[in-house]
Design an enzyme around this catalytic site. Structure first.
Site, PDB file in Angstrom:
ATOM      1  N   LYS A  54       0.830  -1.203   0.000  1.00 36.47           N
ATOM      2  CA  LYS A  54       0.000   0.000   0.000  1.00 36.47           C
ATOM      3  C   LYS A  54       0.863   1.252   0.000  1.00 36.47           C
ATOM      4  O   LYS A  54       0.695   2.151  -0.840  1.00 36.47           O
ATOM      5  CB  LYS A  54      -0.922   0.013   1.215  1.00 36.47           C
TER       6      LYS A  54
ATOM      7  N   ASP B  32      -6.144   0.717   0.901  1.00 35.07           N
ATOM      8  CA  ASP B  32      -6.193   1.063   2.314  1.00 35.07           C
ATOM      9  C   ASP B  32      -7.561   0.682   2.879  1.00 35.07           C
ATOM     10  O   ASP B  32      -8.330  -0.033   2.225  1.00 35.07           O
ATOM     11  CB  ASP B  32      -5.890   2.547   2.520  1.00 35.07           C
TER      12      ASP B  32
END
Length: 215
Positions: free
Chosen positions: A121, A140
């Site tokens: 991420k 996320d």
């Protein structure tokens, strides 16, 4: 409606709602974005933006951070939560950037994820936003939740979700769709009480995982 068609509508409708969608984190350089994104884990962007000015005043680049006392870094980032691990990872990552990458932030996902504390991420956010290098989609909390609710995936695993999303959106939009879904998740499609009556996607949303059926 298949997922590809729904994804196209999502992109088409959210773009004008959030023009110039970007991260709420304050940054000017790839290094600043990397630090801010690491600190943002389990912490609000607003809190991170209060902490980073002092952080960047003391350690403006990987070379200076590589020589920092971890305890001092802990003191500065304390309010962001999990401060010991964040400080340890940031200093260790800076040491590798100083020794392996000439004191610069690497550009590729493989190089970024090799740094301590940088999962996919964070690496996707840095590579895509700092360098325009879109090798994947940052998944996320908001992207994970909305991808399931909008039936773009059947998984709750961020790695699987990313693989499911990538074929649905054009590569040039991989960074943008993260920002759009984050803003939409905060603004309208909230976790506990989504504002479906104000939703521009209400007619195409399956409301997957919600107990109340589509009106």
């Amino acid at each position: 409606m298949d997922r590809k068609a729904r994804a196209a509508i999502i992109l088409e409708r959210l773009r004008p709602r959030y023009p110039g969608a970007a991260s709420a984190l304050t940054w000017k350089t790839p290094f600043e974005l990397l630090v801010a994104t690491v600190l943002a884990a389990q912490c609000t962007d607003a809190r991170v933006n209060l902490v980073t000015p002092e952080f960047f005043r003391r350690w403006p680049d990987p070379k200076t951070l590589a020589e920092a006392d971890v305890a001092e870094v802990e003191d500065v980032v304390h309010s962001t939560g999990f401060f010991r691990q964040k400080a340890k990872n940031l200093v260790a990552a800076a040491k590798l950037m100083a020794s392996r990458h000439g004191g610069t932030v690497p550009r590729t996902l493989a190089e970024l994820t090799a740094l301590p504390g940088l999962a996919r991420k964070t690496a996707n956010i840095v590579a895509g936003n700092a360098y325009g290098n879109h090798e994947g989609i940052a998944v996320d909390t908001h992207v994970k939740r909305l991808s399931f609710r909008l039936d773009l995936t059947d998984s709750d695993n961020p790695v699987v979700i990313e693989k499911d999303l990538m074929p649905l959106f054009p590569r040039r939009a991989w960074g943008e769709i993260n920002h759009l879904l984050v803003l939409f998740g905060r603004d309208v499609c909230q976790a506990r009480k989504p504002r479906c009556e104000d939703c521009p996607l209400a007619d195409v949303c399956p409301r997957k995982g919600l107990s109340v059926p589509t009106p």
